[in-house]
Design an enzyme around this catalytic site. Structure first.
Site, short mmCIF file in Angstrom:
data_model
loop_
_atom_site.label_atom_id
_atom_site.label_comp_id
_atom_site.label_asym_id
_atom_site.label_seq_id
_atom_site.Cartn_x
_atom_site.Cartn_y
_atom_site.Cartn_z
NE ARG A 290 0.33 1.26 3.35
CZ ARG A 290 1.35 2.05 3.54
NH1 ARG A 290 2.60 1.57 3.56
NH2 ARG A 290 1.20 3.34 3.73
N GLY A 291 0.27 2.39 -0.10
CA GLY A 291 1.02 3.62 -0.31
C GLY A 291 0.90 3.94 -1.79
CB ALA A 292 -0.36 6.93 -3.58
NE ARG B 285 -6.64 0.49 -1.31
CZ ARG B 285 -5.98 1.04 -0.29
NH1 ARG B 285 -4.67 0.80 -0.13
NH2 ARG B 285 -6.61 1.84 0.56
CD GLN C 156 -2.61 2.16 7.10
OE1 GLN C 156 -3.11 2.64 8.13
NE2 GLN C 156 -3.32 1.94 6.02
CG ASP D 95 -3.56 7.82 -0.95
OD1 ASP D 95 -3.34 8.30 0.18
OD2 ASP D 95 -3.24 6.66 -1.26
CG ASN E 120 -2.54 11.32 2.87
OD1 ASN E 120 -2.04 10.42 2.18
ND2 ASN E 120 -2.08 11.60 4.08
#
Lengths: 343, 343
Positions: free
Chosen positions: A46-48, A89, A194, A235, A245
């Site tokens: 995960r994480g843009a 997503r 997270q 994001d 975000n």
């Protein structure tokens, strides 16, 4: 030596399973695009920016696995692969940026084998570019971090989230490596934690002093003058600077403004979506309510409790002091300045 | 029929163990003051008014258990009991209000047996007065709740927290019983999750429709216009109206102001501390960091992670639209108006 949470091994992706952190470092080898789809939806990655890179590799893996008698059949099947990656997503811009680039490459005048190789090359290139962008971004951003400050950050934005240095956490790490004395407050970032699971794990490795807090404590520490600036990732950034975000970011921006504390977004330009005029148009992913009602499988609410679980919120640009990108530090007027640096 | 989470049985206290909710309803019988001390520190009973009542019963139980050859010896030993109760938790005013009343009663001209009975009577009286206050408070507060609104609340403020109707949740319950259509957003209230565990459990019993959210989501729902007012309880209200309440309350107050949403405090006058001029003087309890780094015994952060755990924050009076008490609804200027209603 930097971490390699996401690696391309020629015909598969080696991935550090982020859902097992911080207590177990388990690497997965993903050999097909469906495994990449699962890894993204289940937030093993995960994480843009990392989602963008993983998505590109997923398309490359999908292409590698395709059997087709003709270029047309190959491209038809490839579309299904791309759709599956796109459906993982909805919020992070970087995924769609990567998909657009891969789609464009798939249009080259070549046979299936040629397109496969081009897709692999493009995914590797996206990965390399994101890595380089994160380093430049971190260097620019570090100029905003003065010696002796205490920084609040939210969610996770280190190398786990963005190949290379990361985004917001990359800025912090770069400033730390410059020898600046920094203290970090890390929000735990419910519901997926997270901050507690990943940011704490990264900061511990870098030996940067930090204090973990619940999301509800940020205002308290700001009111006591214990936080000097806020840096978070993004994001998706709309053309006017409005920024989606991790849920909770908007609250931090309001608090920062109330306390006269600078509020910075750190993100590569691949996060900017000029086709979207304002934050109102950014699609916000609604995730499984069980992420709220359960923690590590343990139910924390009565049976049948209804919960909401928007994974992101939107911070209007008027709350944002600056957006730190690999092309420099952007301030108001965002529309004009973002247009100049985003291709 | 209302819940009886805290009952005096003549020579012992029957207590619903709030740490076992929402999944188990376990009643404890506390026969000595040390058990009351543990119940308060371990938060088997919590909520400022409930802590006050439990503390009073704890002193009564301690007195009942004392053996002394003289009135002087009895009073000396009673002091130790009272000190142990006073040392449990520092922030809630109601505990110290109850202690002061019990101390005053202990000064009557009687022998040990007479003082014991007077202490029991006073504890029962405190309990009855808090119960009555909560009902009056709920009725006053319900006038502020219009038909059709969505209310955000934080932590737990129902009968579990305040004998009778509760405080903030009592207001909501009273308005609901008046037939007003109400929806509730309940913040989970990390780290102890009183919103998820207790408020959700209470709202479910009252059949009031509610949605559980993480603390980080309040700003998101306010920004979408989905929250019409905020009502929370209080642990201590300074003479100028500054209010200490569960960590995260201040953040909600800032968010409410930013969105033009009324922000109400609901608390009996036993929560008001006229000896304290402003919120700066309110002692904020710092609890075990393990409440942040672990949830239900499960570690959510790397080994050795440093965490902060202030249990309360202070909301300056300028963010507070009104304070709802059993003596009516108080608005600015708080200093002048609180003085009139607090004895």
């Amino acid at each position: 030596v930097s971490m390699q949470p996401l690696q391309w091994l020629g015909n598969k992706v080696r991935l550090l399973d982020q859902t097992r952190l911080p207590h177990e470092e388990v690497y997965l080898e993903l050999t097909g695009y469906r495994e990449v789809v699962s890894a993204i939806t289940e937030m093993k990655v995960r994480g843009a920016p990392a989602i963008g890179v993983a998505g590109a590799y997923g398309i490359a893996l999908g292409a590698l696995g395709l059997k087709a008698d003709s270029r047309e059949e190959f491209l038809t099947k490839l579309k299904e692969v791309i759709q599956a990656i796109a459906d993982t997503r909805p919020t992070a811009r970087n995924l769609f940026m990567a998909i657009e680039r891969m789609q464009h490459v798939a249009e080259i005048d070549a046979d299936a084998e040629g397109i496969k190789q081009a897709l692999i090359d493009e995914a590797v290139k996206i990965h390399a570019e994101e890595t380089e962008a994160s380093q430049k971004l971190a260097r620019f951003g570090a100029d905003l971090i003065e010696n002796g400050v205490t920084v609040l950050t939210h969610c996770n934005t280190g190398p786990l989230a963005a190949p290379g240095y990361g985004t917001a956490l990359g800025v912090i790490k770069y400033a730390w490596e410059q020898g600046k004395k920094i203290r970090v407050f890390a929000d735990e970032s419910r519901p997926r934690l997270q901050g507690a699971r990943l940011t704490a794990w990264e900061l511990k490795q870098y030996k940067i002093p930090f204090t973990l807090i619940t999301d509800s404590m940020a205002g308290y520490f700001m009111s006591r003058g214990e936080i000097n600036c806020v840096i978070v990732g993004a994001d998706r950034i709309a053309a006017n600077g409005d920024t989606a975000n991790k849920i909770g970011t908007y609250t931090l921006a309001v608090l920062a403004q109330e306390h006269g504390i600078p509020f910075y977004i750190a993100a590569p330009t691949t996060t900017v979506d000029l086709k979207i005029a304002s934050g109102k148009e950014i699609p916000i992913e609604e995730r499984d309510p069980a992420e709220v009602t359960r923690i590590d499988g343990v139910s924390i609410a009565p049976e049948g409790t209804k919960a909401a679980n928007p994974a992101f919120d939107v911070t209007p640009h008027r709350y944002i002091t600056a957006i730190i990108t690999e092309s420099g530090i952007i301030k108001e007027p965002y529309l004009e300045r973002l247009k100049k640096i985003v291709l």
